[in-house]
Design an enzyme around this catalytic site. Structure first.
Site: not given
Length: 215
Positions: A78, A88, A141, A165
């Protein structure tokens, strides 16, 4: 050189998290660097406390946080973390912040100090799919990536850190049709290649190539 590598515990409906399973299987030394492995909770706030304590205890040169990204087909270093929590789903303690800043006195975003392009290229050279990602999401994350960058900004000024990830494991997609997965052995191989690139690029600028992706 010492590198702190962390992996999250299982969360949501999954009973396993490839992040911590892969981290636990890393060699204790990679490319001459000592590897310190730590499991962190998939919990907003708490994960940062565990990592902060580990940084204080181990005084690493680098921190690499590993997390699961279901739906991605490769390992994705990332590039940036944003000052934004928007879960979420709830975390493992039932917390679900919605559109909240992580730190009111933090930057809107922090860029990693890791050579993400060199990492992605090294992972692919090892035969594992990989590309640079420019979104770590808004769940735990991104939260831990941002938190470690905030620590660098405010406290550990010489530390370098970033996040990567990794996809679902095959056993996680049995009831998830058309969802990509990667074996645990490939995860370990890919993370090892990424860490090797970090060591080899220490003190150097990242490579100037196109390593990104649309997602």
């Amino acid at each position: 050189m010492k590198i702190l590598v962390t992996g999250f515990d299982p969360f949501g409906d999954d009973k396993i998290n490839p992040a911590i399973e892969a981290v636990k299987r890393l060699d204790d030394e990679i490319a001459g660097a000592k590897i310190v492995k730590v499991e962190i909770p998939t919990v907003f706030g708490d994960c940062a406390t565990v990592v902060h304590n580990a940084i204080v205890k181990e005084n690493p040169d680098y921190v690499l946080n590993i997390g699961q990204a279901g739906g991605r087909y490769g390992l994705t270093p990332e590039r940036v973390a944003i000052n934004f929590d928007d879960g979420r789903i709830a975390d493992n303690k039932g917390h679900q912040p919605l559109a909240e800043a992580i730190h009111e006195d933090g930057q809107n975003a922090y860029f990693t100090q890791l050579p993400v392009k060199a990492m992605a290229r090294a992972i692919r050279a090892a035969g594992i799919p990989s590309y640079v990602s420019t979104t770590a999401g808004t769940f735990v994350c991104n939260h831990i990536m941002y938190q470690v960058q905030y620590m660098i900004d405010k406290e550990f000024h010489d530390l370098k850190a970033g996040f990567m990830h990794i996809p679902f494991l095959p056993e996680q997609v049995v009831d998830r049709p058309d969802t990509p997965a990667l074996s645990l052995s490939d995860d370990v191989k890919g993370i090892t290649a990424a860490i090797t690139a970090i060591v080899e690029m220490d003190g150097k600028k990242d490579i100037a190539t196109i390593e990104g992706h649309v997602s």
